[in-house]
Design a protein around this motif. Structure first.
Motif, mmCIF file in Angstrom:
data_model
loop_
_atom_site.group_PDB
_atom_site.id
_atom_site.type_symbol
_atom_site.label_atom_id
_atom_site.label_comp_id
_atom_site.label_asym_id
_atom_site.label_seq_id
_atom_site.Cartn_x
_atom_site.Cartn_y
_atom_site.Cartn_z
ATOM 1 N N GLN A 336 0.830 -1.210 0.000
ATOM 2 C CA GLN A 336 0.000 0.000 0.000
ATOM 3 C C GLN A 336 0.862 1.256 0.000
ATOM 4 N N ALA A 337 1.852 1.280 0.894
ATOM 5 C CA ALA A 337 2.694 2.465 1.023
ATOM 6 C C ALA A 337 3.443 2.754 -0.271
ATOM 7 N N THR A 338 3.911 1.708 -0.938
ATOM 8 C CA THR A 338 4.652 1.893 -2.193
ATOM 9 C C THR A 338 3.772 2.530 -3.259
ATOM 10 N N LEU A 339 2.519 2.066 -3.377
ATOM 11 C CA LEU A 339 1.618 2.621 -4.389
ATOM 12 C C LEU A 339 1.168 4.035 -4.034
ATOM 13 N N PHE A 340 0.970 4.316 -2.755
ATOM 14 C CA PHE A 340 0.601 5.683 -2.354
ATOM 15 C C PHE A 340 1.720 6.655 -2.689
ATOM 16 N N LYS A 341 2.956 6.209 -2.507
ATOM 17 C CA LYS A 341 4.077 7.110 -2.751
ATOM 18 C C LYS A 341 4.211 7.454 -4.224
ATOM 19 N N GLU A 342 3.765 6.575 -5.100
ATOM 20 C CA GLU A 342 3.822 6.861 -6.532
ATOM 21 C C GLU A 342 2.879 7.992 -6.923
ATOM 22 N N THR A 343 1.828 8.194 -6.120
ATOM 23 C CA THR A 343 0.821 9.203 -6.456
ATOM 24 C C THR A 343 0.908 10.448 -5.591
ATOM 25 N N MET A 344 1.253 10.270 -4.300
ATOM 26 C CA MET A 344 1.132 11.352 -3.333
ATOM 27 C C MET A 344 2.383 11.442 -2.477
ATOM 28 N N ASP A 345 2.912 12.635 -2.362
ATOM 29 C CA ASP A 345 4.028 12.831 -1.450
ATOM 30 C C ASP A 345 3.499 12.850 -0.013
ATOM 31 N N PHE A 346 4.174 12.133 0.859
ATOM 32 C CA PHE A 346 3.813 12.215 2.282
ATOM 33 C C PHE A 346 5.094 12.272 3.101
ATOM 34 N N SER A 347 4.999 12.937 4.241
ATOM 35 C CA SER A 347 6.191 13.255 5.038
ATOM 36 C C SER A 347 6.357 12.359 6.251
ATOM 37 N N GLY A 348 5.352 11.543 6.545
ATOM 38 C CA GLY A 348 5.460 10.706 7.730
ATOM 39 C C GLY A 348 4.518 9.519 7.667
ATOM 40 N N LEU A 349 4.826 8.518 8.489
ATOM 41 C CA LEU A 349 4.010 7.311 8.574
ATOM 42 C C LEU A 349 3.408 7.189 9.964
ATOM 43 N N VAL A 350 2.204 6.617 10.012
ATOM 44 C CA VAL A 350 1.572 6.265 11.278
ATOM 45 C C VAL A 350 1.207 4.789 11.189
ATOM 46 N N LEU A 351 1.744 3.977 12.088
ATOM 47 C CA LEU A 351 1.447 2.549 12.130
ATOM 48 C C LEU A 351 0.453 2.302 13.261
ATOM 49 N N THR A 352 -0.720 1.781 12.925
ATOM 50 C CA THR A 352 -1.754 1.540 13.929
ATOM 51 C C THR A 352 -1.874 0.045 14.231
ATOM 52 N N LYS A 353 -2.513 -0.256 15.366
ATOM 53 C CA LYS A 353 -2.878 -1.624 15.760
ATOM 54 C C LYS A 353 -1.678 -2.537 15.953
ATOM 55 N N LEU A 354 -0.552 -1.967 16.365
ATOM 56 C CA LEU A 354 0.623 -2.794 16.603
ATOM 57 C C LEU A 354 0.426 -3.739 17.774
ATOM 58 N N ASP A 355 -0.444 -3.373 18.702
ATOM 59 C CA ASP A 355 -0.651 -4.219 19.876
ATOM 60 C C ASP A 355 -1.471 -5.465 19.550
ATOM 61 N N GLY A 356 -2.115 -5.499 18.388
ATOM 62 C CA GLY A 356 -3.005 -6.609 18.068
ATOM 63 C C GLY A 356 -2.466 -7.552 17.019
ATOM 64 N N THR A 357 -1.156 -7.537 16.785
ATOM 65 C CA THR A 357 -0.619 -8.355 15.699
ATOM 66 C C THR A 357 0.780 -8.852 16.029
ATOM 67 N N ALA A 358 1.134 -9.963 15.414
ATOM 68 C CA ALA A 358 2.515 -10.460 15.488
ATOM 69 C C ALA A 358 3.340 -9.957 14.324
ATOM 70 N N LYS A 359 2.765 -9.052 13.511
ATOM 71 C CA LYS A 359 3.413 -8.599 12.279
ATOM 72 C C LYS A 359 3.991 -7.190 12.402
ATOM 73 N N GLY A 360 4.300 -6.787 13.659
ATOM 74 C CA GLY A 360 4.813 -5.432 13.860
ATOM 75 C C GLY A 360 6.150 -5.169 13.209
ATOM 76 N N GLY A 361 6.863 -6.241 12.821
ATOM 77 C CA GLY A 361 8.127 -6.041 12.126
ATOM 78 C C GLY A 361 7.983 -5.352 10.792
ATOM 79 N N VAL A 362 6.732 -5.210 10.309
ATOM 80 C CA VAL A 362 6.505 -4.510 9.049
ATOM 81 C C VAL A 362 7.014 -3.076 9.116
ATOM 82 N N VAL A 363 7.106 -2.516 10.322
ATOM 83 C CA VAL A 363 7.638 -1.160 10.470
ATOM 84 C C VAL A 363 9.027 -1.072 9.839
ATOM 85 N N LEU A 364 9.851 -2.068 10.098
ATOM 86 C CA LEU A 364 11.207 -2.068 9.542
ATOM 87 C C LEU A 364 11.182 -2.083 8.021
ATOM 88 N N GLY A 365 10.334 -2.952 7.455
ATOM 89 C CA GLY A 365 10.279 -3.067 6.007
ATOM 90 C C GLY A 365 9.800 -1.811 5.320
#
Length: 410
Positions: A336-365
């Motif tokens: 999602q982030a890769t496709l959004f960046k192709e269309t829209m400039d954004f200056s920051g990321l917000v990662l939600t629901k980290l407490d409800g998943t084992a996939k929080g390592g996605v932040v690094l990627g």
């Protein structure tokens, strides 16, 4: 010889023999102990003699005594307010990232337990864990290269050293160079645009951000730019009442660009410090919806230029645009982030629901792929659980040196 004389002689011989036996016995028997002497009792009017006092335990210093006396441990210096705040922040992160630690981090911890011997099989198992984690292939390869380089210099896999290498590499990834957020631009107000797909938590995140700004003493205006979902406006209105801030709304199905344009002008006119603009969720695969974001960005630039009497060419858009990603979807968030960046400039990321998943390592990627800093993360339901991102606290909590505790619910 007469019989009487013979009897007399025999009797005398017997007596002589008996006497000699007695003498011999007395000479050879052991001496008996002397009978005890009776103690002299005191007279009735005489006081008994006092017993000598027992010696009192020595009070000499421990250094002069044969047995050293216990000494009080020196008092530890009290933690500074900065250290206490740092520890409290880490505890929040550890609680919020418990499920992620129960994912690939726990699997790595299992491989390193007991300092196993370095072998090709161990390296293959590490590679499998990293490449099946939700951190992306690029980031997985970076971590693998660092861990392999360490193992190639050792005969056993020391868990402490391995975690130190992983934490160092993760910190380098997450410490993206970025200027601190400026909530007092000149001229103001500060304008933030929130974007993302449906259901990632944009509206809730805006409400929590409004609460944080209000707590910091800033005057906040929420702008309901999601005009296609009626519930979005109602949800933002509930947040405005809860936080105690103002809200700007347009009519149902109104042009979101127009609503945001008017909201920014109102923010300038009424002296608001912060204007937080919501937008409709949109699929990153729908080109026409993504193109609409460009229109909204231009509307922000026009509103700021008009408010301050400056040419539109001098203003590119809002002061900040945050892309909100749902951490529970793992590597799909990276897509999602890769496709959004192709269309829209954004200056920051917000990662939600980290407490409800084992996939929080996605932040690094995501950060490693996009080179965009994480500004906030959501690690719980409470308002205070939307935290300004701290890369060091995140890495310390995620890659704890004692490994991770498995979470069966992960």
């Amino acid at each position: 010889m007469s019989l009487e004389l013979l009897v007399i002689l025999v009797t005398l011989g017997v007596l002589l023999l008996a006497g000699g036996a007695v003498v011999l016995y007395r000479r050879t028997r052991p001496a008996l102990p002397a009978p005890p002497v009776a103690k002299e009792l005191p007279e009735a009017n005489e006081r008994p003699r006092e017993r000598p006092a027992r010696p009192i335990a020595s009070t000499t210093p421990a250094s002069e005594s044969s047995v050293p006396l216990p000494q009080d441990k020196p008092a530890l210096p009290a933690a500074s307010p900065v250290d206490a705040a740092r520890l409290a922040e880490r505890r929040r992160y550890e609680h919020g990232l418990a499920r992620t630690r129960g994912g690939f981090v726990a699997r790595l911890a299992t491989l390193f337990r007991g300092k196993p011997r370095v072998s090709s099989q161990l390296k293959e198992e590490i590679e499998e864990v990293l490449f099946t984690a939700d951190i992306g292939a690029k980031t997985a390869q970076k971590l693998l290269d660092q861990v392999t380089a360490l193992l190639d210099r050792s005969q056993v896999a020391d868990a402490e050293q391995v975690w130190a290498v992983i934490r160092r590499e993760a910190r380098e990834i997450l410490h993206q160079p970025a200027a601190p957020l400026d909530y007092s631009p000149n001229p103001g107000p500060y304008v933030l645009l929130m974007i993302g797909v449906n259901g990632v938590g944009k509206t809730t995140t805006l409400g929590k951000l409004a609460a944080l700004h209000e707590a910091a003493g800033r005057k906040v205006l929420l702008v309901a730019g999601d005009t296609f979902r009626a519930a979005a406006g109602e949800q933002l209105e509930i947040w405005s009442r809860r936080v105690g801030c103002a809200i700007h709304q347009g009519k149902d199905n109104a042009d979101p660009s127009a609503v945001i344009f008017e909201g920014i002008l109102r923010g300038h006119r009424e002296g608001f410090d912060v204007v937080l603009c919501d937008t409709a969720g949109r699929l990153h695969t729908k080109k026409e919806l993504m193109d609409e974001l460009q229109k909204i960005r231009r509307a922000c630039a026009k509103a700021l230029a008009k408010a301050h009497g400056r040419p539109e060419s001098e203003i590119r858009g809002p002061h900040d645009t945050f892309l909100v990603l749902d951490a529970t979807i793992g590597q799909n968030a990276l897509a999602q982030a890769t496709l959004f960046k192709e269309t829209m400039d954004f200056s920051g990321l917000v990662l939600t629901k980290l407490d409800g998943t084992a996939k929080g390592g996605v932040v690094l990627g995501v950060v490693d792929e996009l080179r965009i800093p994480v500004r906030f993360i959501g690690i719980g339901e409470a308002v205070a659980d939307l935290r300004p991102f701290d890369a060091d606290a995140f890495c310390d909590a995620l890659f704890a040196s004692d490994g991770a505790t498995d979470d069966p619910a992960a």
